[in-house]
Design a protein around this motif. Structure first.
Motif, PDB file in Angstrom:
ATOM      1  N   GLN A  17     -13.255 -31.713 -11.248  1.00  0.00           N
ATOM      2  CA  GLN A  17     -13.324 -31.725  -9.784  1.00  0.00           C
ATOM      3  C   GLN A  17     -13.853 -30.360  -9.386  1.00  0.00           C
ATOM      4  OE1 GLN A  17     -12.772 -33.779  -7.271  1.00  0.00           O
ATOM      5  NE2 GLN A  17     -11.211 -35.308  -7.775  1.00  0.00           N
ATOM      6  N   LYS A  51     -12.508 -42.578 -10.125  1.00  0.00           N
ATOM      7  CA  LYS A  51     -13.729 -42.173  -9.414  1.00  0.00           C
ATOM      8  C   LYS A  51     -14.910 -42.034 -10.365  1.00  0.00           C
ATOM      9  CE  LYS A  51     -11.474 -39.828  -5.530  1.00  0.00           C
ATOM     10  NZ  LYS A  51     -11.178 -38.516  -4.892  1.00  0.00           N
ATOM     11  N   THR A  52     -14.648 -41.593 -11.588  1.00  0.00           N
ATOM     12  CA  THR A  52     -15.715 -41.497 -12.584  1.00  0.00           C
ATOM     13  C   THR A  52     -16.237 -42.876 -12.947  1.00  0.00           C
ATOM     14  OG1 THR A  52     -14.761 -39.462 -13.478  1.00  0.00           O
ATOM     15  CG2 THR A  52     -16.305 -40.643 -14.890  1.00  0.00           C
ATOM     16  N   TYR A  54     -16.344 -45.520 -11.075  1.00  0.00           N
ATOM     17  CA  TYR A  54     -17.202 -46.140 -10.053  1.00  0.00           C
ATOM     18  C   TYR A  54     -18.234 -45.166  -9.471  1.00  0.00           C
ATOM     19  CZ  TYR A  54     -13.575 -44.781  -6.514  1.00  0.00           C
ATOM     20  OH  TYR A  54     -12.660 -44.112  -5.705  1.00  0.00           O
ATOM     21  N   GLU A  56     -18.253 -41.950  -8.402  1.00  0.00           N
ATOM     22  CA  GLU A  56     -18.062 -40.910  -7.389  1.00  0.00           C
ATOM     23  C   GLU A  56     -17.971 -39.519  -7.998  1.00  0.00           C
ATOM     24  OE1 GLU A  56     -15.014 -40.097  -3.693  1.00  0.00           O
ATOM     25  OE2 GLU A  56     -15.746 -42.121  -4.069  1.00  0.00           O
ATOM     26  N   ARG A  76     -27.899 -40.704  -8.341  1.00  0.00           N
ATOM     27  CA  ARG A  76     -27.142 -41.113  -7.154  1.00  0.00           C
ATOM     28  C   ARG A  76     -27.660 -42.431  -6.586  1.00  0.00           C
ATOM     29  NH1 ARG A  76     -23.277 -39.567  -4.094  1.00  0.00           N
ATOM     30  NH2 ARG A  76     -22.891 -37.782  -5.426  1.00  0.00           N
ATOM     31  N   ILE A  79     -25.944 -45.587  -7.989  1.00  0.00           N
ATOM     32  CA  ILE A  79     -24.512 -45.838  -7.790  1.00  0.00           C
ATOM     33  C   ILE A  79     -24.245 -47.154  -7.047  1.00  0.00           C
ATOM     34  CG2 ILE A  79     -22.406 -44.968  -6.678  1.00  0.00           C
ATOM     35  CD1 ILE A  79     -23.344 -42.132  -7.414  1.00  0.00           C
ATOM     36  N   ARG A  83     -21.894 -50.224  -8.459  1.00  0.00           N
ATOM     37  CA  ARG A  83     -20.729 -50.757  -7.731  1.00  0.00           C
ATOM     38  C   ARG A  83     -20.850 -52.252  -7.461  1.00  0.00           C
ATOM     39  NH1 ARG A  83     -19.586 -45.535  -3.750  1.00  0.00           N
ATOM     40  NH2 ARG A  83     -19.001 -44.141  -5.459  1.00  0.00           N
TER      41      ARG A  83
END
Length: 239
Positions: A17, A51-52, A54, A56, A76, A79, A83
């Motif tokens: 993070q 989060k990894t 999906y 983010e 990006r 993504i 999803r």
């Protein structure tokens, strides 16, 4: 082990993070048709792992793939396509309160590229039938119970025939009996071939429905087996 059957896998993974390392030496996988629990105290990195998966958070080190997408090279712009191969179920249902159950599903389908009205209608009724709710399509969310709303959110997660469902504390707002119904629905979905990863704090529920379990602990992810001689339910204590 053959990797072709793996819906996702991370090998020697490291998750950050910003500049802080959250998880390291992550070696996990989920196979087609598996139902797996993900447990871990608040603050251990469970949310970062989700989060990894999906898209983010990036996978900082190691290798990883989710539904055929490479987590280390994915851009990006990729993504949203990742999803569409996942179905995400949240604790708080996240249904649109100003439209019917059917219109909630139609909204999601149109926003993810469905065009033909008859195909949309057919698929919406299919997924409602899968969760046992094909009789409430015209009701508003406030007219059905919390358990039924969560079933609708599971149906919504299924509309695009995802590779797997990521259920983040799906029973967190439900009573024990309704929670059992939701887990039974998710396990039935897994048996039909759609894998399920369910993050939960409900250890009593896990004892009633034992399955393969991953625990986020000590900056990594370990495997627990409820059938082992030790009892993981005694070893995992939550604040």
């Amino acid at each position: 082990m053959e990797t072709t059957n793996q819906i996702f896998s991370i090998k020697n993974g490291e998750i950050h993070q910003k500049d802080k390392m959250i998880l390291k030496d992550v070696n996990i996988h989920l196979d087609k048709g598996e139902f797996v629990y993900l447990i871990g105290r608040t603050g251990t990195g469970k949310s970062s792992l989700l989060k990894t998966l999906y898209g983010e958070l990036p996978l900082q080190k190691g290798s990883g793939q989710v539904a055929g997408f490479d987590l280390t090279t994915m851009k990006r712009k990729d993504i949203p396509f990742l999803r569409r191969n996942l179905g995400i179920v949240f604790q708080d249902f996240q249904l649109l309160s100003d439209r019917s159950i059917m219109d909630n599903l139609i909204f999601v389908m149109k926003s993810t590229g469905w065009k033909k009205k008859d195909e949309i209608q057919k698929r919406a009724m299919e997924v409602l039938s899968l969760v046992g709710l094909d009789h409430i399509e015209n009701k508003m969310p406030h007219q059905v119970s919390g358990g039924e709303q969560q079933r609708v959110s599971i149906a919504r997660a299924l509309v695009n025939k995802p590779a797997f469902i990521l259920a983040d504390e799906p029973t967190g707002n439900l009573d024990p009996e309704t929670s059992k119904e939701i887990v039974a629905v998710l396990m039935a979905i897994a048996k039909e071939g759609t894998s399920v990863l369910m993050a939960t704090h409900d250890l009593a529920l896990m004892e009633q429905f034992p399955s393969r379990t991953m625990q986020v602990k000590d900056h990594t992810v370990i495997e627990l087996n409820p059938m082992n001689a030790f009892n993981p339910f005694e070893q995992v204590k939550y604040e």
